[in-house]
Design an enzyme around this catalytic site. Structure first.
Site, PDB file in Angstrom:
ATOM      1  N   ARG A 160       0.663  -1.223   0.066  1.00  0.00           N
ATOM      2  CA  ARG A 160      -0.002   0.035  -0.010  1.00  0.00           C
ATOM      3  C   ARG A 160       0.885   1.233   0.054  1.00  0.00           C
ATOM      4  O   ARG A 160       1.919   1.366   0.582  1.00  0.00           O
ATOM      5  CB  ARG A 160      -0.839  -0.032   1.298  1.00  0.00           C
ATOM      6  CG  ARG A 160      -2.046   1.163   1.314  1.00  0.00           C
ATOM      7  CD  ARG A 160      -3.153   1.208   0.455  1.00  0.00           C
ATOM      8  NE  ARG A 160      -4.134   1.839   0.713  1.00  0.00           N
ATOM      9  CZ  ARG A 160      -5.040   1.996  -0.010  1.00  0.00           C
ATOM     10  NH1 ARG A 160      -5.216   1.452  -1.359  1.00  0.00           N
ATOM     11  NH2 ARG A 160      -6.188   2.802   0.401  1.00  0.00           N
ATOM     12  N   THR A 166      -9.598   0.109  -9.293  1.00  0.00           N
ATOM     13  CA  THR A 166      -8.470  -0.653  -8.703  1.00  0.00           C
ATOM     14  C   THR A 166      -8.605  -1.956  -9.543  1.00  0.00           C
ATOM     15  O   THR A 166      -9.536  -2.052 -10.679  1.00  0.00           O
ATOM     16  CB  THR A 166      -9.132  -1.085  -7.524  1.00  0.00           C
ATOM     17  OG1 THR A 166      -9.046   0.018  -6.621  1.00  0.00           O
ATOM     18  CG2 THR A 166      -8.320  -2.080  -6.735  1.00  0.00           C
ATOM     19  N   THR A 188      -4.105  -0.957  -7.150  1.00  0.00           N
ATOM     20  CA  THR A 188      -4.968   0.314  -7.367  1.00  0.00           C
ATOM     21  C   THR A 188      -4.124   1.385  -7.624  1.00  0.00           C
ATOM     22  O   THR A 188      -2.833   1.500  -6.844  1.00  0.00           O
ATOM     23  CB  THR A 188      -6.041   0.539  -6.391  1.00  0.00           C
ATOM     24  OG1 THR A 188      -6.817   1.571  -6.663  1.00  0.00           O
ATOM     25  CG2 THR A 188      -5.177   0.716  -4.864  1.00  0.00           C
ATOM     26  N   ASN A 215      -6.182   4.212  -7.107  1.00  0.00           N
ATOM     27  CA  ASN A 215      -7.386   4.555  -6.475  1.00  0.00           C
ATOM     28  C   ASN A 215      -8.730   4.971  -7.556  1.00  0.00           C
ATOM     29  O   ASN A 215      -9.244   4.048  -8.098  1.00  0.00           O
ATOM     30  CB  ASN A 215      -6.947   5.791  -5.600  1.00  0.00           C
ATOM     31  CG  ASN A 215      -8.420   6.165  -4.554  1.00  0.00           C
ATOM     32  OD1 ASN A 215      -9.138   5.054  -4.449  1.00  0.00           O
ATOM     33  ND2 ASN A 215      -8.474   7.285  -3.929  1.00  0.00           N
ATOM     34  N   ASP A 266      -8.062   8.110   0.210  1.00  0.00           N
ATOM     35  CA  ASP A 266      -8.502   7.146   1.191  1.00  0.00           C
ATOM     36  C   ASP A 266      -8.302   7.202   2.677  1.00  0.00           C
ATOM     37  O   ASP A 266      -8.833   6.502   3.403  1.00  0.00           O
ATOM     38  CB  ASP A 266      -7.661   5.679   0.516  1.00  0.00           C
ATOM     39  CG  ASP A 266      -8.522   5.002  -0.482  1.00  0.00           C
ATOM     40  OD1 ASP A 266      -9.576   5.225  -0.682  1.00  0.00           O
ATOM     41  OD2 ASP A 266      -7.984   4.040  -1.112  1.00  0.00           O
ATOM     42  N   SER A 306      -7.690   0.753   3.122  1.00  0.00           N
ATOM     43  CA  SER A 306      -8.253   0.438   1.995  1.00  0.00           C
ATOM     44  C   SER A 306      -9.303  -0.467   2.016  1.00  0.00           C
ATOM     45  O   SER A 306      -9.531  -1.418   3.202  1.00  0.00           O
ATOM     46  CB  SER A 306      -6.914  -0.685   1.175  1.00  0.00           C
ATOM     47  OG  SER A 306      -7.550  -1.205   0.085  1.00  0.00           O
ATOM     48  N   SER A 307      -9.907  -0.777   0.779  1.00  0.00           N
ATOM     49  CA  SER A 307     -11.102  -2.021   0.786  1.00  0.00           C
ATOM     50  C   SER A 307     -10.567  -3.209  -0.038  1.00  0.00           C
ATOM     51  O   SER A 307     -11.492  -4.085  -0.127  1.00  0.00           O
ATOM     52  CB  SER A 307     -12.150  -1.342   0.001  1.00  0.00           C
ATOM     53  OG  SER A 307     -12.627  -0.111   0.785  1.00  0.00           O
ATOM     54  N   GLY A 322     -13.603  -1.800  -7.328  1.00  0.00           N
ATOM     55  CA  GLY A 322     -14.668  -1.266  -6.883  1.00  0.00           C
ATOM     56  C   GLY A 322     -14.596  -0.443  -5.503  1.00  0.00           C
ATOM     57  O   GLY A 322     -15.738  -0.256  -5.065  1.00  0.00           O
ATOM     58  N   GLY A 323     -13.831  -0.129  -5.112  1.00  0.00           N
ATOM     59  CA  GLY A 323     -13.643   1.084  -4.143  1.00  0.00           C
ATOM     60  C   GLY A 323     -14.367   0.195  -2.799  1.00  0.00           C
ATOM     61  O   GLY A 323     -13.951  -0.888  -2.517  1.00  0.00           O
TER      62      GLY A 323
HETATM   63  N1  GLY Z   1      -8.410   2.699  -3.473  1.00  0.00           N
HETATM   64  C1  GLY Z   1      -9.306   2.030  -3.116  1.00  0.00           C
HETATM   65  C2  GLY Z   1      -8.991   1.054  -1.974  1.00  0.00           C
HETATM   66  O1  GLY Z   1      -7.878   0.598  -1.728  1.00  0.00           O
HETATM   67  O2  GLY Z   1      -9.928   0.748  -1.307  1.00  0.00           O
END
Ligand code: GLY
Length: 572
Positions: free
Chosen positions: A109, A384, A402, A404, A426, A455-456, A476-477
């Site tokens: 990340r 992503t 990603t 983002n 984020d 992050s998701s 998909g965020g």
């Molecule tokens: N940028 C989307 C995530 O990491 O959740």
């Protein structure tokens, strides 16, 4: 051009094409390729957002590489052929299980630069967050992690990094034809590219892009060659790091050469939980995906979803209410566990999750987010892209990566040819101010120098009888976690086939806004039933792009690439 020069050019072009073909040994031609959505393979399988990247993965395994080699080569290739999200200027997570049973995760990340601070996006005059700065252009970028992550993963690979990066270099240098979707993406972001760059990038084209145009990325090829020659230092030090710092100075960003040199990827202990006898292996914080997935599965396990029926209003209500509660906890408790005491185990505790759920759930009546707060956990975690790979030895790898937003910050590093992320968005830029995915956050995910933003991304492995059973993930965020959840429920609870698990419509609730996002192709009668329960529905064009691999009962792998994009499978 003279006849001699013409012949020489023709021979050179033919040579370049042969080189490209032999390096990829691909069944697809970068200048003319289609895609494949579903296949059964006896040995290896790969799925990703782009046919050329999937083919690179399969080819690398044919050349003696394992699933980790394939995942690394696919990420390099995606950085070229899928610029909207595949990247070297962003970050990601890898979850892997090796044939010897070792499970691992790699956190690459992005990190906040050293001079980032808590209120850096708050406008001094108004006291309000300026989301344009956290979402577009130089100030939106965190220090990229992908290159460090791929080198951290390489110790589990078999081929040299020189080999794994070679297909990406050729694709960047010689070009490839773009799809209709890519042309639409590049054209749609043209004004952002103009606004976010000090030197106009190759992604801008006079008259606009169309399907079949060739995208050549010479500067990116040179950056990849520096990495090929000098390893991760070819990115984090020397010319590339200087180009990043120079770009930042020109555009008012804050990433320095020292920030680049200080970036480290981290191997972290995978999160494990069980669901109806299956073992789930997921990503720990700074992902919120592993924690929330475990929490929602714990809430749902006591209920017989199968007897309620796939896409019945009753089953959907259970899932929506689990999603609401989990995302309330996300906003309060989740962030980078290196900086904030994230109560990971407490949040995943079954008793905690179930007690919260039973208190809140009333069959047939929609919950209200205003009545739901984050819990007090038990004592003791959209644009992503995802790729899934499985090999003949039983190594399985799930990678979500990603920038983002689509094309990240839209800033291309001048002279280095790669897009930077807009991942700073984020973080929780101000309490109560939703990020671009509408997600809320607090102190757990506040900005601090060197911290990783929440992050998701939810790359996930599912094991059955101690052996890999499923490899799954999606972009998909914030919808990533609920799409992974629903793909797993489709297979385990509803006995859907692999194609349906990926392609059937999905829905999403994230506490706030208090609406259920629903894809367009749900039955109208079902949507009426949900409305009658009190749910507010928010129709959405599409949710997620799942890449799913299932162990086939006959041996080998069944692999599906989502119908929602150019996604494609490969293998043999
Ligand atoms: N940028 C989307 C995530 O990491 O959740």
């Amino acid at each position: 051009m003279s006849h001699r020069n013409f012949r020489r050019t023709l021979i050179l072009l033919q040579f370049a094409f042969l080189l490209l073909q032999s390096s990829l040994q691909a069944q697809v031609n970068p200048y003319q390729y289609g895609g494949l959505k579903h296949a059964n393979y006896a040995h290896v399988a790969a799925a990703s957002a782009h046919p050329l990247a999937s083919e690179v993965g399969s080819t690398v395994m044919k050349q003696g590489g394992n699933a980790v080699d394939a995942a690394i080569a696919m990420q390099w290739a995606l950085a070229v052929v899928y610029p909207g999200a595949g990247n070297i200027g962003g970050g990601g997570f890898m979850v892997a299980r090796l044939a010897n049973g070792k499970e691992l995760t790699i956190d690459y990340r992005e990190m906040a630069p050293a001079s980032a601070h808590h209120d850096m996006y708050i406008d001094e005059g108004t006291g309000k967050a300026n989301l344009k700065k956290s979402q577009l252009g130089h100030l939106a970028s965190g220090v990229p992690g992908t290159v460090a992550g791929l080198f951290a993963a390489h110790k589990y690979a078999k081929l040299t990094m020189r080999q794994l990066i070679a297909p990406a270099i050729l694709l960047a240098e010689k070009g490839f034809v773009i799809t209709e979707a890519e042309a639409r993406g590049l054209n749609g972001y043209a004004s952002n590219f103009k606004a976010a760059n000090t030197i106009m990038p190759v992604f801008l084209k006079d008259g606009g892009w169309k399907a079949g145009d060739t995208l050549v990325q010479k500067d990116l090829a040179e950056t990849l060659k520096r990495i090929q020659q000098h390893g991760a230092d070819g990115f984090y030090k020397g010319k590339t790091a200087k180009l990043v710092a120079d770009e930042m100075k020109r555009g008012g960003g804050i990433i320095t050469e020292a920030d680049m040199g200080a970036y480290k990827a981290k191997e972290r202990q995978p999160l494990r939980t069980t669901y109806r006898g299956y073992e789930i292996v997921g990503m720990p914080p700074p992902s919120s995906g592993g924690v929330l997935l475990a929490q929602m599965l714990a809430m749902l396990e006591p209920y017989r979803l199968d007897s309620l029926g796939l896409h019945s209003a009753a089953a959907m209500q259970l899932i929506i209410e689990a999603e609401r509660l989990a995302y309330a906890d996300r906003a309060e408790h989740l962030g980078d566990a290196d900086f904030y005491p994230v109560p990971t185990r407490g949040l995943m505790d079954r008793a905690y999750a179930r007690e919260r759920f039973t208190k809140q759930y009333t069959p047939g009546v929609a919950g209200k987010s205003t009545m739901v707060k984050a819990g007090v956990p038990a004592k003791q975690s959209e644009e992503t892209t995802h790729l899934s790979v499985a090999d003949a030895e039983g190594n399985v790898v799930a990678v979500t990566t990603t920038l983002n937003g689509g094309y990240g910050s839209c800033t291309v590093v001048g002279g280095a040819g790669f897009l930077l992320n807009n991942e700073m968005d984020d973080f929780s830029v101000q309490p109560g101010v939703p990020n671009m995915y509408g997600a809320l956050g607090g102190e757990a995910n506040a900005i601090a120098a060197g911290k990783r933003m929440l992050s998701s991304m939810t790359p996930t492995l599912v094991l059955k009888d101690g052996k890999p059973f499923m490899v799954v993930g999606t972009p998909g965020g914030t919808t990533i976690i609920t799409s992974v959840l629903q793909s797993i429920l489709h297979i385990i609870d509803f006995q859907s086939n692999a194609m349906d698990a990926v392609n059937l419509p999905k829905f999403h609730h994230q506490w706030y806004p208090d609406v259920v996002a629903v894809e367009n192709d749900f039955e109208p009668a079902l949507l009426e039933q949900l409305k009658a329960m009190g749910y507010t529905l928010a129709p959405r064009g599409s949710i997620g792009r799942v890449e799913l691999i299932l162990r086939s009962p006959r041996g080998g792998w069944e692999v599906v690439a989502d119908k929602r994009g150019d996604d494609s499978v490969a293998g043999y």
